[in-house]
Design a protein around this motif. Sequence first.
Motif, mmCIF file in Angstrom:
data_model
loop_
_atom_site.group_PDB
_atom_site.id
_atom_site.type_symbol
_atom_site.label_atom_id
_atom_site.label_comp_id
_atom_site.label_asym_id
_atom_site.label_seq_id
_atom_site.Cartn_x
_atom_site.Cartn_y
_atom_site.Cartn_z
ATOM 1 N N ASN A 151 -6.264 5.104 -0.240
ATOM 2 C CA ASN A 151 -5.131 4.553 0.506
ATOM 3 C C ASN A 151 -4.731 5.523 1.626
ATOM 4 N N PRO B 53 0.818 -1.230 0.000
ATOM 5 C CA PRO B 53 0.000 0.000 0.000
ATOM 6 C C PRO B 53 0.843 1.267 0.000
ATOM 7 N N ALA C 151 0.794 4.188 -3.033
ATOM 8 C CA ALA C 151 0.531 5.601 -2.759
ATOM 9 C C ALA C 151 1.684 6.493 -3.169
ATOM 10 N N ALA D 111 -6.028 -0.976 1.048
ATOM 11 C CA ALA D 111 -5.486 -0.849 -0.307
ATOM 12 C C ALA D 111 -6.182 -1.782 -1.277
ATOM 13 N N PRO E 228 -8.604 1.161 -3.260
ATOM 14 C CA PRO E 228 -7.276 1.593 -3.704
ATOM 15 C C PRO E 228 -7.149 3.107 -3.800
#
Length: 415
Positions: free
Chosen positions: A384, A313, A317, A377, A381
């Motif tokens: 995040n 995750p 990001a 995540a 998504p």
Amino acid sequence: MTGSPLPAEQRGPLHSTQRIDRYILVETLKPLFASLLVVLVALLMERLLRLFDLLANHGGPFNMVMWLVANLVPHYLGLALPAAFFISMFIIVARMGEDNELDALQSAGLSVPRIARSFLGLGVALMVFSILLFGYLQPYSRYGYSAIYHMVVNAAWDATVPQGMFVDAGEGITISADIVDATGRRLEKVFVQQDRGNGETWVTTSVTGALAATDDRQRVLLTLHDGVQVRMLPDGRRMVMEFGELTLDKPFQLVTEPFRDRGGSERELTLHELWSEMHDPKSIVPHTRLESELHGRLARSLSLPLLPLLAVPMGMAAKRARRGQGIALATLILIIYHHLIQLGESLGDVGRLSPLIGIWVPFGLFCLLCGWLFHRADVRPGENPFAAMFDAIDTLVGMVGKLFKRRRKAGGGRP
């Protein structure tokens, strides 16, 4: 009946996903090995300088340094492995995000857990390796390092002087010579310092000198020719004596006391030895230290499969040129977690807190944090938590930058 491989157009989705797994695994191993190599070299170089200084003060062959360094590798490998594993996964996920590979894989129907399967498998493999490393390799290497260190520091002087080196001959006597013959006992331009123990220091220099042991090998004689001896007394006075020939002698012992057996410290015990000592009422190591050491090693090993749940995750990001922020944040999280485990071990060593609480509670919290971030995540998504955190960091950095610009403009007219 033998068959031939199916053509590409007839291969199923399983073969394609296996190729994706191999691709992710190979791409991860490259920065993993590179990171491990860089960190190990950096850590060992710092210790190598200290080991050379040790041998310069106590004498000893060069291969002793190499053996000491070799025994340090498992220790530093255990320190570097979690960070190198995390950074390698973070870099790969961030790069795949920048190249839109993650979007393509998700569009093809692969979920985040499916994409991360290679990372999780590698984490499990590294967990098994770390159990062997922490549980068996490190205990033997720690003892080996201590044994060689003892040999170097406490080695009996062999009544020879290497050229251009200061030799600790024991009992406060240091000898050096600028020129030494092949035997190490014919000396030129000799320097001798004696700390007498009563506050006096005698410094002797001579043109030539010779070392020899008595017939009973109980004393060593240093015969000096054409020199000067300066005696510095406790009251600050100095006495200077010139001589044509002067003989110094000291007790001589060629045999070094053997090092203790392995197991004098809980850090030198393997996992099964720790378990046996914990249940042995005659153990010389306190039970609290044994228990903390065992739980600490297991917690560190079991933490490795959790790192992909945090790295994926964070890498997703950080796909917009935020690698620096991600690495800094990951380093902070790992350092805090490492020190919490260390704190739990320390409190367990002195019996103030059970390792079940001091070690496994931080492990459980870290496990929950990684699982929650990975779940977010996968489910959302676009939301995040790390993305929001990076946005906040960007905003804060921008505000600080504007503040400094305003101050510079306000002070621009000042002399």
